[in-house]
Design a protein around this motif. Sequence first.
Motif, PDB file in Angstrom:
ATOM      1  N   ASP A 171       3.932   1.532  -1.406  1.00  0.00           N
ATOM      2  CA  ASP A 171       4.340   1.428  -2.614  1.00  0.00           C
ATOM      3  C   ASP A 171       3.532   2.137  -3.511  1.00  0.00           C
ATOM      4  OD1 ASP A 171       6.691   1.133  -1.548  1.00  0.00           O
ATOM      5  OD2 ASP A 171       6.645  -1.448  -2.417  1.00  0.00           O
ATOM      6  N   GLU A 172       1.984   1.739  -3.417  1.00  0.00           N
ATOM      7  CA  GLU A 172       1.190   2.927  -4.676  1.00  0.00           C
ATOM      8  C   GLU A 172       0.877   3.870  -4.071  1.00  0.00           C
ATOM      9  OE1 GLU A 172      -2.060  -0.029  -4.234  1.00  0.00           O
ATOM     10  OE2 GLU A 172      -0.687  -2.003  -4.454  1.00  0.00           O
TER      11      GLU A 172
ATOM     12  N   TRP B 282       0.962  -0.749   0.003  1.00  0.00           N
ATOM     13  CA  TRP B 282      -0.372   0.202   0.082  1.00  0.00           C
ATOM     14  C   TRP B 282       0.775   1.235   0.127  1.00  0.00           C
ATOM     15  CZ3 TRP B 282      -0.081   3.934   4.190  1.00  0.00           C
ATOM     16  CH2 TRP B 282      -0.738   4.910   3.320  1.00  0.00           C
TER      17      TRP B 282
END
Length: 239
Positions: A203-204, A201
């Motif tokens: 990274d996104e 999450w």
Amino acid sequence: MIKLVTFQKRVAVLTRPEFEERWRTIHGPIAARFPGLRGYMLGFSLDEGEPPADGIAQLWFDSRDACQASYASEIGRNGSADASAWLARREHLLASEHWLRRAGAISATPFKVVLCLKRAAGDARETFLAGLRQAATAALCERAGAVQARLSLDEAGLLLNSKVDGDLSLVAGEAPYDALVELWFATEAAARAGRAAAAGWTDEAFGARLGRFEDALLSEHVVVMPPSPAYGTKEGSAP
């Protein structure tokens, strides 16, 4: 209330079990006597080897000024001297708290994953924190399998002065992190699985917008029970 978060790495002469025992039995009781202390939790790393932090301590006070006054007291200075003698890393964050989901007593969720986020150089703190508050919702609990979740934010850009000599006042400056995302779990296995999901999450949601990132898997221990709203419900009560 305001929370002081301290990232701790022991000096080389201590083993990790020795560090944990010392903080439980010697340093913890010293810090528990700090004037104005409202709550105190110790989180010890469950990672193998040498994680960046062996532990993360959390101490609650009524305000940033109350926290600084406590550390400027004789008891506070003695506690700082003791901690500094046994820590190779001692970084502070003064944060406000914002719950995403609250549920259950502390004893029901003793395992915690902490995501530590620092904005990229050149970005404004206010913009970064606003983006985090939009991205981090209660849905993160579902993704990570967490029972409860909270944001801890450095909204003021003020640092604790935890030296032992001179006039000790809050200092304007950059903390090691702008924000923490805290996720609680009932079992260590669930926490380990949730850590991987939470990292995905992160990274996104942020990717290259992060200048520094650290995560930790902790086993939490109460030294002084934090009052509500530091935890969502009182120990032993229903959610």
